[in-house]
Scaffold this active site. Sequence first.
Site, PDB file in Angstrom:
ATOM      1  N   ASN A   9       0.867  -1.177   0.000  1.00 37.00           N
ATOM      2  CA  ASN A   9       0.000   0.000   0.000  1.00 37.00           C
ATOM      3  C   ASN A   9       0.903   1.227   0.000  1.00 37.00           C
ATOM      4  O   ASN A   9       1.526   1.536   1.006  1.00 37.00           O
ATOM      5  CB  ASN A   9      -0.887  -0.029   1.260  1.00 37.00           C
ATOM      6  CG  ASN A   9      -1.723   1.223   1.417  1.00 37.00           C
ATOM      7  OD1 ASN A   9      -1.791   2.055   0.515  1.00 37.00           O
ATOM      8  ND2 ASN A   9      -2.365   1.359   2.570  1.00 37.00           N
ATOM      9  N   LYS A  11       0.019   4.226  -0.196  1.00 37.57           N
ATOM     10  CA  LYS A  11      -0.636   5.384   0.437  1.00 37.57           C
ATOM     11  C   LYS A  11      -0.455   6.622  -0.455  1.00 37.57           C
ATOM     12  O   LYS A  11      -0.448   6.475  -1.676  1.00 37.57           O
ATOM     13  CB  LYS A  11      -0.101   5.580   1.853  1.00 37.57           C
ATOM     14  CG  LYS A  11      -0.206   4.295   2.677  1.00 37.57           C
ATOM     15  CD  LYS A  11       0.060   4.451   4.145  1.00 37.57           C
ATOM     16  CE  LYS A  11      -0.098   3.112   4.833  1.00 37.57           C
ATOM     17  NZ  LYS A  11       0.035   3.190   6.281  1.00 37.57           N
ATOM     18  N   HIS A  93      -9.401   1.123   5.186  1.00 35.85           N
ATOM     19  CA  HIS A  93      -8.126   1.310   5.880  1.00 35.85           C
ATOM     20  C   HIS A  93      -8.342   2.278   7.046  1.00 35.85           C
ATOM     21  O   HIS A  93      -9.142   3.213   6.934  1.00 35.85           O
ATOM     22  CB  HIS A  93      -7.075   1.856   4.906  1.00 35.85           C
ATOM     23  CG  HIS A  93      -5.685   1.814   5.459  1.00 35.85           C
ATOM     24  ND1 HIS A  93      -5.243   2.720   6.397  1.00 35.85           N
ATOM     25  CD2 HIS A  93      -4.655   0.958   5.253  1.00 35.85           C
ATOM     26  CE1 HIS A  93      -3.999   2.426   6.729  1.00 35.85           C
ATOM     27  NE2 HIS A  93      -3.612   1.353   6.049  1.00 35.85           N
ATOM     28  N   GLU A  95      -6.700   4.678   8.014  1.00 32.22           N
ATOM     29  CA  GLU A  95      -6.461   6.087   7.653  1.00 32.22           C
ATOM     30  C   GLU A  95      -7.676   6.683   6.941  1.00 32.22           C
ATOM     31  O   GLU A  95      -7.955   7.879   7.071  1.00 32.22           O
ATOM     32  CB  GLU A  95      -5.177   6.192   6.808  1.00 32.22           C
ATOM     33  CG  GLU A  95      -3.941   5.927   7.669  1.00 32.22           C
ATOM     34  CD  GLU A  95      -2.742   5.359   6.930  1.00 32.22           C
ATOM     35  OE1 GLU A  95      -2.716   5.372   5.696  1.00 32.22           O
ATOM     36  OE2 GLU A  95      -1.822   4.884   7.632  1.00 32.22           O
ATOM     37  N   GLU A 163      -4.996  -4.895  10.672  1.00 30.51           N
ATOM     38  CA  GLU A 163      -3.992  -3.860  10.867  1.00 30.51           C
ATOM     39  C   GLU A 163      -4.245  -3.137  12.188  1.00 30.51           C
ATOM     40  O   GLU A 163      -5.059  -2.195  12.234  1.00 30.51           O
ATOM     41  CB  GLU A 163      -4.036  -2.835   9.718  1.00 30.51           C
ATOM     42  CG  GLU A 163      -3.723  -3.432   8.365  1.00 30.51           C
ATOM     43  CD  GLU A 163      -3.155  -2.386   7.404  1.00 30.51           C
ATOM     44  OE1 GLU A 163      -2.209  -2.725   6.695  1.00 30.51           O
ATOM     45  OE2 GLU A 163      -3.645  -1.245   7.383  1.00 30.51           O
ATOM     46  N   GLY A 169       3.012   2.206  10.822  1.00 29.65           N
ATOM     47  CA  GLY A 169       4.004   3.269  10.674  1.00 29.65           C
ATOM     48  C   GLY A 169       4.746   3.623  11.954  1.00 29.65           C
ATOM     49  O   GLY A 169       5.400   4.651  12.034  1.00 29.65           O
ATOM     50  N   SER A 209       3.848  -2.157  10.252  1.00 27.27           N
ATOM     51  CA  SER A 209       5.300  -2.228  10.484  1.00 27.27           C
ATOM     52  C   SER A 209       5.923  -3.558  10.080  1.00 27.27           C
ATOM     53  O   SER A 209       6.864  -4.029  10.722  1.00 27.27           O
ATOM     54  CB  SER A 209       5.629  -1.896  11.947  1.00 27.27           C
ATOM     55  OG  SER A 209       5.258  -0.562  12.250  1.00 27.27           O
ATOM     56  N   GLY A 231       5.187   1.372   4.381  1.00 28.19           N
ATOM     57  CA  GLY A 231       6.507   1.961   4.117  1.00 28.19           C
ATOM     58  C   GLY A 231       7.475   1.044   3.396  1.00 28.19           C
ATOM     59  O   GLY A 231       8.165   1.473   2.454  1.00 28.19           O
TER      60      GLY A 231
END
Length: 250
Positions: A9, A11, A93, A95, A163, A169, A209, A231
């Site tokens: 992802n 993002k 998600h 976010e 998640e 993150g 992570s 990430g």
Amino acid sequence: MARKLAAGNWKMNGTRAALEELSALAQAHPDPSVDILICPPATLVQTAAATVANGPIQIGGQDCHAQASGAHTGDISAEMLLDAGATSVILGHSERREDHGESSDDVNAKTRAAHAAGLVAIVCVGESLSQREAANTLDIIGEQLATSLPDGCTAANTVVAYEPIWAIGTGKVPTTEQIDEVHDFIRARMIRRFGENEGRAIPLLYGGSVKTDNAAEIFATDNVDGALVGGASLKATDFSPIIKALEGKA
Ligand code: 13P
């Protein structure tokens, strides 16, 4: 047995220059033994799909609207993602739930739209730190699953990603016991709701992570069928070892 899936992802990261990473990933994995999916920002879906055309890597979106078309400025429909070359879409998600106030009912409507368009819906669930500390994790996950997933989910049209919000993150990863507990719980809920065959075959991803150095340990957990990686999916050199770790499990 569920299929194994390594999903990235991106993002809100990446312009056309980032497609070099996709090309490098495609070169490094011409014949993977697991499924590989990259979900770039919407602006890159079409060019990303063209970049990996005829290869094993698939491209997905990060959200879609519940309607197929209409007066919804700034939104994108599932059909548009499909038309641009996507095969999947991440929905719900944390976010999106946080930044855009998306409820599990919204996620349910979006998942139905994805299914209707022929996209695989990757539906995300996860507890906050305060919910975990209050020992509410399984209640929260159970409620998110019950409400976010519509009837008719199958292994062909749905993936569930666990998640934990506090692990996204942050470099903080749940213990393998904690991942194990939640994934076993999700598997049991999938079987109860969608039947033995589909329930067992719906891939369950862990996200939060995931890195090169912890991937193999996370994948060793029974009901973890892959990862949804933020990430560490942006660079081919970071994501590639995670794919290899999953291939070690498949
Ligand atoms: P990180 O891998 O950066 O923690 O992000 C996880 C995530 O939110 C993937 O959807």
